[in-house]
Design an enzyme around this catalytic site. Structure first.
Site, mmCIF file in Angstrom:
data_model
loop_
_atom_site.group_PDB
_atom_site.id
_atom_site.type_symbol
_atom_site.label_atom_id
_atom_site.label_comp_id
_atom_site.label_asym_id
_atom_site.label_seq_id
_atom_site.Cartn_x
_atom_site.Cartn_y
_atom_site.Cartn_z
ATOM 1 N N SER A 280 0.816 -1.208 0.000
ATOM 2 C CA SER A 280 0.000 0.000 0.000
ATOM 3 C C SER A 280 0.855 1.265 0.000
ATOM 4 O O SER A 280 2.000 1.279 0.469
ATOM 5 C CB SER A 280 -0.929 0.020 1.214
ATOM 6 O OG SER A 280 -1.879 -1.010 1.153
ATOM 7 N N GLN A 281 0.275 2.327 -0.508
ATOM 8 C CA GLN A 281 0.891 3.646 -0.459
ATOM 9 C C GLN A 281 1.194 4.005 0.994
ATOM 10 O O GLN A 281 0.346 3.814 1.873
ATOM 11 C CB GLN A 281 -0.080 4.661 -1.061
ATOM 12 C CG GLN A 281 0.398 6.090 -1.047
ATOM 13 C CD GLN A 281 -0.705 7.062 -1.415
ATOM 14 O OE1 GLN A 281 -1.885 6.719 -1.369
ATOM 15 N NE2 GLN A 281 -0.332 8.280 -1.760
#
Length: 220
Positions: free
Chosen positions: A70-71
């Site tokens: 994930s970011q």
């Protein structure tokens, strides 16, 4: 943190983690414990070696098996939401993936339980957490839609992939007063906080997000 972590993230990557944390602070992440965990975490060991040079950018990256890491902003945001009203004693993570979000949680919450449906990803994540000397994480290979009934109830649950609807099993496994942080939707997804009050559930919409789907079943 242990000396082993320091040796893994020393020099440039350690500074990169601090720069990333500062960037996230500039983007609105306020919880200092979350920012400190981001700053000292070696994100480069959680991505394929060919993408290590991109590890400290604020972007999601592919990790194989059709999954992504994930970011960093969303990792920090979801972690911050879990800690908004104090530190829960335990948390269930659905979707271990690379183990990066797991490693952040393990630095913030006493007991972390994490479920991953893809066995190969779980194995790799376990090795990375051991390298970071994080030993407060229990892992399970299984169907995230079903949660982890034998370890329930959980004061917090975080889901790192998006179901089209909220899994009933996760609501059932929340402790009273517990909080579920989950992205929900198909083409359009929204991050939600669902808090349990007795038999009632209070839902709060946070922001639009984009996650891989939460697929039922488990893969050997």
């Amino acid at each position: 943190m242990s000396r082993l972590v320091g040796s893994r993230i020393g020099g440039k990557s350690s500074r990169s983690g601090e720069v990333l944390a500062q960037q996230l602070a500039n983007e609105g992440i306020k919880n200092q414990r979350v920012l400190q965990a981001i700053a000292r975490s070696p994100r480069h060991i959680f991505v394929p070696e060919i993408l290590a040079h991109k590890a400290y950018e604020n972007n999601a990256l592919p990790i194989g098996q059709g999954q992504t890491i994930s970011q960093p902003y969303i990792v920090a945001k979801m972690s911050e939401l879990l800690l908004e009203h104090g530190v829960p004693e335990n948390v269930l993570e659905i979707g271990t993936g690379s183990g990066y979000q797991t490693s952040i949680l393990a630095q913030l919450i006493p007991k972390v339980f994490s479920v991953e449906r893809i066995k190969a990803l779980q194995f790799q994540a376990k090795r990375r957490l051991q390298a970071m000397d994080l030993h407060n994480v229990s892992m399970k290979h299984g169907d995230g839609w079903k949660g982890w009934q034998s370890k329930a109830p959980f004061q917090a649950i975080i889901v790192t992939a998006a179901p089209t609807s909220v899994p009933e099993a996760l609501l059932e496994q929340l402790a009273d007063g517990g909080k579920l942080v989950i992205p929900v939707g198909d083409q359009t997804q929204v991050l939600k906080i669902i808090t349990k009050h007795g038999e009632q559930f209070h839902e709060q919409l946070v922001e639009a997000v984009k996650f891989v789907p939460l697929v039922p079943g488990a893969v050997i």
